[in-house]
Write a protein that holds these residues in place. Structure first.
Motif, PDB file in Angstrom:
ATOM      1  N   ALA A  15       2.326  -6.539  -8.779  1.00  0.00           N
ATOM      2  CA  ALA A  15       2.421  -5.109 -10.138  1.00  0.00           C
ATOM      3  C   ALA A  15       3.561  -4.581 -10.546  1.00  0.00           C
ATOM      4  CB  ALA A  15       1.037  -4.550  -9.322  1.00  0.00           C
ATOM      5  N   ARG A  16       4.441  -4.528  -9.451  1.00  0.00           N
ATOM      6  CA  ARG A  16       5.600  -4.043  -9.302  1.00  0.00           C
ATOM      7  C   ARG A  16       6.774  -4.674  -9.877  1.00  0.00           C
ATOM      8  NH1 ARG A  16       8.114   1.775  -8.858  1.00  0.00           N
ATOM      9  NH2 ARG A  16       8.679   0.020 -10.951  1.00  0.00           N
ATOM     10  N   ASP A  17       6.717  -5.818  -9.725  1.00  0.00           N
ATOM     11  CA  ASP A  17       7.114  -7.022 -10.634  1.00  0.00           C
ATOM     12  C   ASP A  17       7.200  -6.715 -12.044  1.00  0.00           C
ATOM     13  OD1 ASP A  17       8.471  -7.264  -8.296  1.00  0.00           O
ATOM     14  OD2 ASP A  17       7.647  -9.380  -8.386  1.00  0.00           O
ATOM     15  N   ALA A  18       5.742  -7.009 -12.173  1.00  0.00           N
ATOM     16  CA  ALA A  18       5.447  -6.267 -13.769  1.00  0.00           C
ATOM     17  C   ALA A  18       5.928  -5.743 -14.645  1.00  0.00           C
ATOM     18  CB  ALA A  18       4.087  -6.947 -13.663  1.00  0.00           C
ATOM     19  N   ALA A  19       5.806  -4.713 -13.578  1.00  0.00           N
ATOM     20  CA  ALA A  19       5.826  -2.799 -13.791  1.00  0.00           C
ATOM     21  C   ALA A  19       7.475  -2.573 -14.347  1.00  0.00           C
ATOM     22  CB  ALA A  19       5.559  -1.459 -13.148  1.00  0.00           C
ATOM     23  N   ASP A  20       7.613  -3.078 -13.670  1.00  0.00           N
ATOM     24  CA  ASP A  20      10.251  -3.460 -13.846  1.00  0.00           C
ATOM     25  C   ASP A  20      10.644  -4.790 -15.001  1.00  0.00           C
ATOM     26  OD1 ASP A  20      10.026  -1.901 -11.503  1.00  0.00           O
ATOM     27  OD2 ASP A  20      10.442  -3.418  -9.653  1.00  0.00           O
ATOM     28  N   GLN A  21       9.322  -5.053 -15.224  1.00  0.00           N
ATOM     29  CA  GLN A  21      10.086  -6.535 -16.685  1.00  0.00           C
ATOM     30  C   GLN A  21       9.351  -5.340 -17.083  1.00  0.00           C
ATOM     31  OE1 GLN A  21       7.790 -10.177 -17.112  1.00  0.00           O
ATOM     32  NE2 GLN A  21       8.027 -10.302 -14.567  1.00  0.00           N
ATOM     33  N   ALA A  22       8.584  -4.731 -17.685  1.00  0.00           N
ATOM     34  CA  ALA A  22       7.806  -3.697 -18.391  1.00  0.00           C
ATOM     35  C   ALA A  22       9.318  -2.433 -19.180  1.00  0.00           C
ATOM     36  CB  ALA A  22       6.897  -2.914 -18.496  1.00  0.00           C
ATOM     37  N   ARG A  29       0.893   5.738 -14.189  1.00  0.00           N
ATOM     38  CA  ARG A  29      -0.384   6.480 -13.350  1.00  0.00           C
ATOM     39  C   ARG A  29      -0.811   5.521 -13.273  1.00  0.00           C
ATOM     40  NH1 ARG A  29       0.230   8.676 -18.538  1.00  0.00           N
ATOM     41  NH2 ARG A  29      -1.894   8.732 -18.525  1.00  0.00           N
ATOM     42  N   GLU A  30      -1.585   4.788 -13.778  1.00  0.00           N
ATOM     43  CA  GLU A  30      -2.347   3.910 -13.726  1.00  0.00           C
ATOM     44  C   GLU A  30      -2.175   2.665 -12.197  1.00  0.00           C
ATOM     45  OE1 GLU A  30      -6.514   2.530 -13.173  1.00  0.00           O
ATOM     46  OE2 GLU A  30      -5.604   4.433 -14.258  1.00  0.00           O
ATOM     47  N   LEU A  31      -1.258   2.844 -11.778  1.00  0.00           N
ATOM     48  CA  LEU A  31      -1.232   2.010 -10.654  1.00  0.00           C
ATOM     49  C   LEU A  31      -1.136   3.177 -10.205  1.00  0.00           C
ATOM     50  CD1 LEU A  31       1.906  -0.227 -12.379  1.00  0.00           C
ATOM     51  CD2 LEU A  31      -0.681  -1.068 -11.293  1.00  0.00           C
ATOM     52  N   ALA A  32       0.060   3.938  -9.670  1.00  0.00           N
ATOM     53  CA  ALA A  32      -0.393   5.405  -9.048  1.00  0.00           C
ATOM     54  C   ALA A  32      -1.541   5.479  -8.004  1.00  0.00           C
ATOM     55  CB  ALA A  32       0.285   6.442  -9.516  1.00  0.00           C
ATOM     56  N   ARG A  33      -3.093   5.550  -9.540  1.00  0.00           N
ATOM     57  CA  ARG A  33      -4.010   5.791  -9.192  1.00  0.00           C
ATOM     58  C   ARG A  33      -4.167   3.954  -8.199  1.00  0.00           C
ATOM     59  NH1 ARG A  33      -8.316   4.574  -9.693  1.00  0.00           N
ATOM     60  NH2 ARG A  33      -8.414   3.202 -11.806  1.00  0.00           N
ATOM     61  N   LEU A  34      -4.561   3.440  -8.757  1.00  0.00           N
ATOM     62  CA  LEU A  34      -4.821   2.757  -7.774  1.00  0.00           C
ATOM     63  C   LEU A  34      -4.483   2.156  -6.501  1.00  0.00           C
ATOM     64  CD1 LEU A  34      -5.050  -0.402 -11.601  1.00  0.00           C
ATOM     65  CD2 LEU A  34      -6.730   1.233  -9.819  1.00  0.00           C
ATOM     66  N   GLN A  35      -3.412   2.550  -6.146  1.00  0.00           N
ATOM     67  CA  GLN A  35      -2.703   2.017  -4.955  1.00  0.00           C
ATOM     68  C   GLN A  35      -2.839   3.057  -3.972  1.00  0.00           C
ATOM     69  OE1 GLN A  35       1.692   0.562  -5.305  1.00  0.00           O
ATOM     70  NE2 GLN A  35       1.146  -0.282  -2.922  1.00  0.00           N
ATOM     71  N   ALA A  36      -2.993   4.477  -4.549  1.00  0.00           N
ATOM     72  CA  ALA A  36      -3.335   5.336  -3.265  1.00  0.00           C
ATOM     73  C   ALA A  36      -4.945   5.246  -3.372  1.00  0.00           C
ATOM     74  CB  ALA A  36      -2.701   6.541  -4.400  1.00  0.00           C
ATOM     75  N   ALA A  72       3.265   4.214  -4.464  1.00  0.00           N
ATOM     76  CA  ALA A  72       2.158   5.454  -6.097  1.00  0.00           C
ATOM     77  C   ALA A  72       3.190   6.186  -5.630  1.00  0.00           C
ATOM     78  CB  ALA A  72       0.918   6.142  -4.630  1.00  0.00           C
ATOM     79  N   LEU A  73       4.050   7.153  -4.936  1.00  0.00           N
ATOM     80  CA  LEU A  73       4.777   8.354  -5.634  1.00  0.00           C
ATOM     81  C   LEU A  73       5.998   7.462  -6.435  1.00  0.00           C
ATOM     82  CD1 LEU A  73       4.431  10.568  -3.044  1.00  0.00           C
ATOM     83  CD2 LEU A  73       3.729  11.121  -5.294  1.00  0.00           C
ATOM     84  N   ALA A  74       6.169   5.904  -6.476  1.00  0.00           N
ATOM     85  CA  ALA A  74       7.728   5.557  -7.000  1.00  0.00           C
ATOM     86  C   ALA A  74       7.184   5.488  -8.587  1.00  0.00           C
ATOM     87  CB  ALA A  74       8.407   3.861  -6.064  1.00  0.00           C
ATOM     88  N   PHE A  75       6.018   5.215  -8.260  1.00  0.00           N
ATOM     89  CA  PHE A  75       5.086   4.906  -9.675  1.00  0.00           C
ATOM     90  C   PHE A  75       5.101   6.022 -10.680  1.00  0.00           C
ATOM     91  CE2 PHE A  75       2.707   0.682  -8.005  1.00  0.00           C
ATOM     92  CZ  PHE A  75       3.658   0.126  -8.671  1.00  0.00           C
ATOM     93  N   LEU A  76       4.984   7.007  -9.562  1.00  0.00           N
ATOM     94  CA  LEU A  76       5.337   8.064 -10.374  1.00  0.00           C
ATOM     95  C   LEU A  76       5.976   9.080 -10.944  1.00  0.00           C
ATOM     96  CD1 LEU A  76       2.133  10.092  -9.288  1.00  0.00           C
ATOM     97  CD2 LEU A  76       2.012   8.898 -10.761  1.00  0.00           C
ATOM     98  N   ALA A  77       7.185   8.709 -10.373  1.00  0.00           N
ATOM     99  CA  ALA A  77       9.130   8.846  -9.793  1.00  0.00           C
ATOM    100  C   ALA A  77       9.324   8.113 -11.661  1.00  0.00           C
ATOM    101  CB  ALA A  77       9.810   8.520  -8.936  1.00  0.00           C
ATOM    102  N   ASP A  78       8.684   6.479 -11.682  1.00  0.00           N
ATOM    103  CA  ASP A  78       8.989   6.527 -12.686  1.00  0.00           C
ATOM    104  C   ASP A  78       8.619   6.976 -14.344  1.00  0.00           C
ATOM    105  OD1 ASP A  78      10.991   4.375 -11.486  1.00  0.00           O
ATOM    106  OD2 ASP A  78       9.153   2.986 -11.809  1.00  0.00           O
TER     107      ASP A  78
END
Length: 980
Positions: free
Chosen positions: A811-818, A836-843, A854-860
């Motif tokens: 998921a992180r790889d796909a998000a980086d592509q996006a 935000r949804e990825l952060a919620r799912l991981q937490a 999760a916080l790394a996703f929110l930082a992005d």
């Protein structure tokens, strides 16, 4: 075939076994399982070998290779007898469970004597008794043998069904199916369906269920009048069975269902999709069930007179329906005879005959949004005027009369000319054609030119402009040879217009096309001036082509300076046509004038013109112009936002269009307009019907791009309406089209269809299939250098699905592509929502262990919000900053960081601000208050301030009239008071 790396340790072996377990059943999984058994034998430990053998037996069982499954089990049983201590409780359970698999495999093989089959059941019984296991599973297998052989099953059924289930009994879903089949065999459809209901409703399931039960229940559902339920289950059940060798019998029953409900065309489509099953199914019993279903379908198609249609069959040759039916019948008869010889009964021959002797249960049941009859997929017959029209011109038998009538009708622009040209094309192409020696008919070269001109017109209607231009030029040359300069001039003018309409590449395509149309018009004017002796109908057509070129230029440019030239040219045409009493060209001129007003934005003037045209058409004709004129009037009323009036006019246009061949009235466009009107009127289901009819008509006339675009919209609308299986079935049907499968359709259009399908799979909770499709689309769209925004969107959706599956690394790889694609073509809200949804799912899934990621996703997501603010992007609904603060609250709460969670939620509340009376943010604000109250009152154990927060919010919302939003707050407050 690719193979797995050779494991060098037991850990690597177990990892390879896990990876293979995720593969679909089939040759790749089976070959890999065989290799892993070989690898396991190199280790001194017996347990890895046991695990590998169990995996191999599963691959053989669900890969429809019953001959090999008992061989593998024999090795396992030997290992168990020699080293019973190797088998812990789990392995021992699996071993005894698979006695049933072997019994099932032996039933599928007619070469195994019945006595051997019964000996195996005795072995199973002895082993179970020795191990102290209950015998209900044994009696279940004994009942299935009796049912397979065709014996009286009453006693066997009672011995099995009356016993208490054990841990080794078949699952509830499988046993439910067997009980229902017992009642079905007794002729009690109602009792069978009542028994099946928990499985059909999805309350019980397993590897093969509910797909197996669904396939058996389809005909009983029809016989008891539950047609809607049968349709619904067919769509879902077929999708679970297709192309699966171990479910080939189920596929056969779906083909039979199609044949018995007037859906022979869909049956042939599904047969093509499952062509691989002819060669991949190694089980004789499965082959018999599949082939009998195939034969039911082919027999029905042949009885309807279409035995010469192509059909998908055994690899290596081309099949017709009749030829494949003969081949299938021979093979299936042989299989049934072999089973009956083994069993000493006629059960399989009798069951086969009963299926083949069934009469259709319904004349026509709409199974999918793309409803087609067998006639629709048969080779197209020459276009004829509908029989309902009393003024339809009969096609003469006399060849000279036929030629003269075709030309006379063509001069008027009459739709019935199509039938005459189609008949003449067939006659001229036939060997031994002799052209009439008749001065009135003229030479053969003139007729060949006529036929080319008609073919060119049809190519132009399909937007095949280059082909149309070439054909018109060829026709012009032949007209010259025939001494028909007027016809030659008309053909060259048509070629000029078609050439100007050929799409141009580049960013300034509209300007280039407008320039091409200007040049084409100038050339037409010169051609007109240089061609003497034009007949009135020829001169009117030239004037019509000149006006059309300027009308298309106005449509392309939208420039106000191009309006007056169109109207001036139309006035010339109208005056000429009036002087010579050419009714078709008079109404054509008036239609061009109305269109010019519409394109220029003067819709009221356009409607006034249209009203005058309709009055004239009713009084003077031509009648075939009425549907098109009503269609234009309806579209204008849509522009004026009068959807009800538009609906009435478009419906009347469609009613009148039924009197004429669809390719001359553009019925597809009328359906498209009605779909739009229905959406404005809040009738989406009716809109969906019109969309699919419009698309299918476009498809049949060769306008495939338009058809696929419309069908794509229909699939999305179906999904929006919650018709998940309809949406999937529609897209599957389109993706099976030969030109799509061959890669001849625009890849972006196909990708849009696949994207809709992936979303429907997700909506239908088939997360595995949806994720696989999204991952594939994300990989493909990464190469769309001209459209990074679409890749960003697809990669973002892919990342979320991977997160839902718990695959956060991918998921992180796909998000980086996006994110990388977003940097080139911003998609602020989509990327923010994804992160935000990825952060919620991981937490949510990982708790404190997932907080850092999760916080790394929110930082992005925070950086996306900053970019959006800097770009002055306005979000739909709440701001990205507010959404981010709320998500920080949820993520920290899931991870147990309650103080940080509360601080983030209070920030979100501050950003939201208190709602007003007519504020649509009330629900969002109330949810934020509720979560803050829960964190504060429950997790931080500070109920007093939490209650104050909640009570204040309830009072505020109540005063504003948002009483529904107060309910969760009141409920939480009551809980906190109870706990004090």
């Amino acid at each position: 075939m690719p193979t797995a790396p050779h494991p060098q340790s037991t850990d690597e072996l177990y990892q390879a076994l896990q990876e293979n377990d995720r593969r679909p059943y089939g040759r790749t999984r089976t070959v890999t399982a065989e290799e892993l058994v070989d690898a396991a034998e190199q280790f001194a430990e017996p347990v890895p070998l046991v695990q590998a053998l169990l995996e191999l037996q599963e691959a053989y069982t669900y890969g429809s290779e019953p001959r090999k499954s008992p061989v593998v089990f024999a090795r396992l049983l030997t290992l168990f007898d020699e080293q019973p201590d190797v088998f812990d409780e789990r392995l021992r359970h699996m071993l005894f469970w698979r006695f049933k698999w072997v019994a099932h495999a032996l039933r599928q093989l007619p070469e195994i004597p019945l006595v051997s089959l019964r000996q195996w059941l005795t072995e199973m019984r002895d082993r179970y008794e020795k191990a102290g296991l209950g015998l209900q599973p044994y009696y279940g297998q004994a009942y299935q043998v009796a049912a397979h052989v065709g014996e009286d099953t009453t006693a066997a059924y009672e011995l099995w069904a009356g016993r208490t289930r054990t841990r080794l009994s078949d699952c509830e879903a499988c046993e439910t199916c067997e009980r229902a089949l017992y009642h079905l065999a007794a002729g009690d459809d109602e009792r069978a369906l009542r028994t099946w209901e928990p499985v059909l409703a999805g309350k019980e399931s397993c590897q093969e269920e509910p797909a197996r039960s669904v396939s058996y229940a389809l005909l009983p559902l029809l016989r008891t009048g539950r047609t809607d339920r049968a349709r619904e289950l067919h769509l879902a059940g077929y999708r679970s069975s297709r192309r699966n060798p171990s479910m080939s019998q189920e596929v056969g029953r779906h083909l039979e269902f199609c044949a018995l409900t007037g859906n022979e065309a869909r049956g042939l489509e599904l047969l093509a999709e499952n062509r691989s099953l002819f060669d991949e199914v190694d089980s004789p019993l499965d082959q018999l069930g599949f082939l009998t279903g195939v034969e039911v379908l082919l027999q029905r198609v042949e009885l309807l007179g279409h035995g010469d249609l192509p059909a998908a069959g055994y690899a290596g040759r081309t099949w017709t329906v009749a030829g494949l039916r003969a081949e299938v019948r021979g093979r299936a008869d042989d299989l049934a005879a072999r089973f009956d010889a083994r069993n000493g009964t006629a059960a399989h021959t009798d069951r086969r005959k009963a299926r083949l002797d069934r009469a259709p249960l319904l004349d026509a049941l709409e199974l999918t949004l793309r409803t087609r009859s067998i006639e629709d997929v048969a080779p197209a017959a020459p276009v004829a005027a509908p029989a309902s029209r009393t003024d339809a011109a009969a096609v003469p038998d006399s060849l000279p009369e036929l030629i003269l009538q075709a030309r006379a009708l063509d001069e008027q622009g009459h739709p019935d000319s199509r039938a005459c040209w189609a008949r003449l094309r067939t006659l001229v192409a036939a060997r031994g054609y002799t052209h009439p020696d008749d001065p009135a008919v003229g030479p053969l070269v003139h007729l060949r030119a006529d036929l080319l001109a008609d073919e060119a017109n049809r190519a132009g209607e399909k937007d095949e402009y280059a082909e149309a231009a070439a054909l018109h030029e060829e026709a012009a040359a032949l007209y010259d040879d025939a001494g028909a300069p007027g016809h030659a001039a008309l053909a060259r003018a048509c070629a000029l217009l078609a050439t100007a309409e050929i799409p141009t590449q580049g960013t300034d395509g509209a300007a280039a096309k407008a320039a091409a149309l200007t040049a084409a018009h100038a050339s037409m004017v010169r051609l007109h001036e240089e061609t003497p002796g034009l007949a009135p109908f020829q001169e009117a057509r030239l004037l019509r082509l000149r006006a059309t070129a300027l009308g298309l230029r106005l449509q392309t440019s939208g420039s106000e300076e191009h309006v007056a030239p169109v109207l001036a040219e139309v006035d010339v045409l109208h005056a000429f046509a009036t002087r010579h009493d050419l009714a078709g060209q008079i109404s054509g001129a008036l239609l061009l004038r109305a269109s010019a007003y519409a394109i220029s934005g003067d819709l009221p003037a356009a409607v006034t013109e249209i009203d005058a045209i309709l009055d004239r058409l009713k009084a003077h004709g031509p009648a075939w112009h009425q549907p098109r004129t009503l269609g234009l009037r309806g579209r204008l009323q849509l522009g004026l936002r009068d959807a009800e009036a538009a609906y009435q006019n478009l419906s009347e246009g469609l009613r009148l269009a039924a009197d004429w061949p669809t390719d001359t009235v553009d019925t597809a466009r009328l359906h498209g307009g009605l779909a739009e009107a229905c959406m404005h009127l809040g009738r989406p289901d009716e809109a969906l019907r019109h969309l699919t009819r419009s698309a299918e008509l476009d498809l049949r006339r060769g306008s495939r791009t338009d058809a696929f675009c419309t069908y794509s919209n229909a699939a999305q609308l179906s999904l929006d309406l919650g018709h998940v299986e309809d949406s999937i079935a529609l897209v599957d049907s389109l993706l099976a089209e030969p030109d799509v499968a061959a890669g001849e359709v625009d890849d972006r259009l196909v990708a849009q269809l696949r994207l809709t399908r992936a979303r429907a799979l997700h909506e239908g909770e088939d997360l595995k299939s949806a994720t696989a499709e999204f991952v594939a689309l994300a990989a493909e769209s990464a190469g769309w250098d001209d459209d990074p925004g679409s890749h960003a969107s697809i990669a973002a959706e892919t990342a979320v699905l991977l997160g839902e599956s718990g695959e956060f690394g991918r998921a992180r790889d796909a998000a980086d592509q996006a994110l990388a694609a977003h940097a080139r073509a911003p998609r602020y809200e989509q990327l923010s929502n994804c992160l935000r949804e990825l952060a919620r799912l991981q937490a949510q899934q990982q708790g404190p262990d997932g907080l850092v990621d999760a916080l790394a996703f929110l930082a992005d997501a925070g950086r996306i919000a900053d970019e959006a603010r800097a770009a002055a992007h306005e979000a739909h609904g709440r701001s990205l900053e507010t959404a981010l603060a709320y998500e920080h609250g949820r993520v920290n709460a899931y991870a147990g960081e309650y103080e940080d969670a509360l601080a983030a939620l209070e920030k979100a509340l501050a950003l939201l601000g208190e709602p007003g009376r007519d504020d649509d943010r009330a629900g969002e604000w109330a949810e934020c208050v509720r979560l803050a109250g829960a964190v504060e009152g429950i997790y931080l154990e500070r109920p007093a301030p939490a209650l104050t927060r909640l009570d204040t919010a309830v009072s505020r919302l109540t005063a504003l009239g948002h009483t529904e939003e107060t309910e969760p707050l009141i409920s939480l407050a009551a809980r906190l008071r109870d706990e004090e």
